[in-house]
Write an enzyme that holds these catalytic residues in place. Structure first.
Site, mmCIF file in Angstrom:
data_model
loop_
_atom_site.group_PDB
_atom_site.id
_atom_site.type_symbol
_atom_site.label_atom_id
_atom_site.label_comp_id
_atom_site.label_asym_id
_atom_site.label_seq_id
_atom_site.Cartn_x
_atom_site.Cartn_y
_atom_site.Cartn_z
ATOM 1 N N ASP A 64 -8.642 2.026 3.169
ATOM 2 C CA ASP A 64 -8.049 1.124 1.787
ATOM 3 C C ASP A 64 -8.676 0.853 0.754
ATOM 4 O OD1 ASP A 64 -5.324 -0.060 1.533
ATOM 5 O OD2 ASP A 64 -6.588 -1.963 1.470
ATOM 6 N N THR A 97 -3.801 2.274 -3.751
ATOM 7 C CA THR A 97 -4.592 1.051 -4.647
ATOM 8 C C THR A 97 -6.401 2.241 -4.861
ATOM 9 O OG1 THR A 97 -5.823 0.751 -2.101
ATOM 10 C CG2 THR A 97 -4.370 -1.177 -3.101
ATOM 11 N N THR A 98 -6.262 3.016 -3.995
ATOM 12 C CA THR A 98 -7.382 4.030 -4.177
ATOM 13 C C THR A 98 -6.598 4.923 -5.574
ATOM 14 O OG1 THR A 98 -8.206 4.740 -2.053
ATOM 15 C CG2 THR A 98 -8.816 6.017 -3.205
ATOM 16 N N ASP A 394 0.304 -1.776 4.992
ATOM 17 C CA ASP A 394 0.238 -1.063 3.646
ATOM 18 C C ASP A 394 1.995 0.235 3.879
ATOM 19 O OD1 ASP A 394 -2.245 -1.327 2.984
ATOM 20 O OD2 ASP A 394 -2.853 0.688 2.460
#
Length: 561
Positions: A64, A97-98, A394
């Site tokens: 994550d 997020t990445t 998530d």
């Protein structure tokens, strides 16, 4: 000659480190690219995991982006901006997020040659901002609404969004199982915005398939005294009393002073303490409640008292769990046992204490308000369960966003390729340098499908060429084509149910562009020496402490020189 006689102006403190100009900007860009390279390999269903070992000896395994960025402990002031955007993406939409870190890093990488060639950063910033506006409008145009569908149909569509999110996580092998669970949990909570209303409890042992969803509240059995085992462990439609007071025998005032003239009066004081606690317990029983929960301790006397009257009690219940019980059962937490009315008591269809692995859980199901749900997670190693919890967080965030905004776009790099194609076309209509900058922004967007291919071991150049050709078709039929992770070819992501909420992509483009523009706008960094050597000053300069030091500090009892 006059200029040679100008006195030297000392503006900043000695030791201040200042770096400015082009070199400073390129240094910041390099730092951000290095941070993006750390999380690059975690993107997508075939992304690798990172094992992070911190100073305290704790080990975290995660892919994550936000978790990795948080644990990296980045010290470079420019690169910290990427950590912040990953956190904001996590708190705002939960996933992507990445993606947001990769996009920001790629925008800067594309801007670097222009900066080296002497282009003014403000020109780049202006073009990037206008490109991001065009990209966001295009996302909104391509988004498909899932509003107005029947509940069953909507659940199916939402579980597809959850599966897309979970496919890149450690628990991707059981994504259908968990996606259904997540959608049911979000639907149970309804329109309640509080994320805390969905509890996730972790119990080591068993397999992932042993995880289950409680349509209500579940929490671990709290610390209990003797007499607890004599209490009933199952009730049907019980009344529930929620308290925030101690039901323990103790002196009301530990530091009170009482003067007695007659020793026999002492007994009346002891009796008064017992009467107070018995009075409290009796009032709890009179309410007709069969379950008594308190945030503070319920002592051994109270436990035995309730057991004798077939009442279940639990003390030291976590505040979060108590609030969720209140929301689910329709009860209200009381701070006094006086004048308790029927309206403040909660109820549920079934209460029981169940064994889950090595733990015992108190489970309230069939709650009338129904604004809460609990997922009980099982699994082997602790790190595995921790990562599973982050993955579910998530997925829950994504489903909540999809319920609220109800528009989805094709995933698998399809939306990125389509925006890239649109921006390249738009750039040709612009005169001047800005055409180059918008072209570079469009090229940067291709990093997502390229990285998906690299992480899966496919030939990225080959796949991207196929995608460009498909998206360039005049009919527009290739707009939803993205990378097919299973075959290494291209496929229609929308028909394959690789979906993500439009809000994830919009937020990612916005945040990444803002971060890139912010870093491009910095042209000087000033490091104050005081903040760096404050520790050194304190330890090395010989404090004026007791006993005097080797540096001649004046200690107690020493004569002033």
């Amino acid at each position: 000659m006059a200029s040679m006689l100008q006195p030297q102006i000392i503006l900043l403190k000695e030791g201040t480190d200042t770096s400015q100009g082009k070199a400073q900007l390129i240094s910041n860009i390099n730092a951000c690219t290095a941070v993006a390279d750390v999380v690059r390999t975690t993107l997508g269903p075939r992304g690798m995991d990172k094992l992070i070992h911190d100073a305290n000896g704790n080990t975290t395994i995660s892919n994550d982006g936000a978790t990795i960025m948080k644990l990296l402990d980045v010290v470079h002031p420019g690169a910290k901006i990427l950590v912040d955007i990953a956190r904001s993406q996590d708190s705002e939409v939960g996933d992507g997020t990445t993606t947001v870190v990769l996009l920001a890093g790629e925008f800067l990488k594309e801007a670097k040659p222009f900066v080296e060639d002497g282009v003014h950063p403000q020109n780049l910033i202006r073009s990037y901002r206008s490109a991001s506006q065009l990209a966001i409008e295009k996302v909104k145009e391509l988004a498909v609404s899932i509003e107005g569908k029947s509940t069953e149909e909507k659940k199916r569509l939402l579980s597809k969004c959850a599966e897309t999110t979970l496919s890149s996580k450690l628990i991707s092998g059981e994504k259908e199982f968990f996606a259904t669970m997540v959608v049911d949990a979000v639907m149970a909570v309804g329109h309640d915005d509080r994320l805390k209303m969905i509890g996730i409890k972790k119990v080591p042992g068993g397999t992932m398939r042993d995880s289950f969803l409680v349509d209500g509240v579940a929490f671990k059995k709290t610390f209990s005294y003797a007499g607890f085992e004599q209490q009933p462990k199952k009730f049907l439609s019980p009344k529930i009393l929620l308290l925030n007071i101690e039901l323990e025998l103790k002196s009301e005032k530990e530091n009170a002073e009482i003067r007695l003239t007659d020793p026999s009066e002492y007994q009346s004081i002891v009796d008064a303490e017992w009467n107070i606690i018995y009075d409290k317990l009796e009032k709890c029983v009179q309410t007709g409640a069969k379950i008594v929960l308190s945030r503070l301790a319920i002592g051994d006397l109270g436990t035995q008292y309730f057991a004798d009257r077939d009442i279940f009690c639990a003390g030291r219940v976590a505040d979060e769990d108590l609030q969720r019980v209140a929301a689910a059962t329709g009860g209200t937490v009381q701070t006094s046992v006086n004048n308790i009315i029927e309206e403040v008591l909660g109820t549920c269809e079934v209460f029981e204490e169940k064994q889950v692995g090595n733990e015992r859980f108190n489970i309230f199901s069939g709650c009338p308000s129904g604004h809460t749900a609990t997922i009980v997670l099982r699994g082997g190693a602790d790190q595995f369960i921790e990562e599973a919890e982050r993955s579910l967080h998530d997925a829950i965030m994504i489903v909540r966003r999809a319920v609220k905004n109800s528009t989805v776009v094709a995933g698998g790099g399809a939306i990125d390729m389509e925006i890239s194609r649109y921006l390249r076309q738009h750039a040709r209509t612009i005169k001047g340098k800005s055409q180059l900058f918008i072209n570079s922004y469009a090229k940067a967007l291709e990093v997502i499908p390229r990285q998906l291919c690299d992480n899966a071991g496919f030939d990225a150049t080959d796949v991207l060429n196929k995608l460009r050709q498909k998206h360039a078709l005049a009919s527009g039929e290739g707009a939803n084509f993205g990378v097919d992770i299973n075959t290494g070819a291209i496929a229609d992501s929308f028909n394959n149910f690789v979906w993500e909420p439009a809000v994830v992509k919009i937020n990612a483009i916005n945040a990444a562009t803002e971060a890139a523009c912010l870093i491009l706008s910095v042209d000087e960094t000033v490091k104050n020496p005081k903040s760096e050597s404050a520790q050194g000053d304190a330890s090395g300069m010989g404090g004026r402490g007791r006993g005097g030091g080797a540096m001649g500090g004046r200690g107690r009892g020493m004569r002033r020189r």
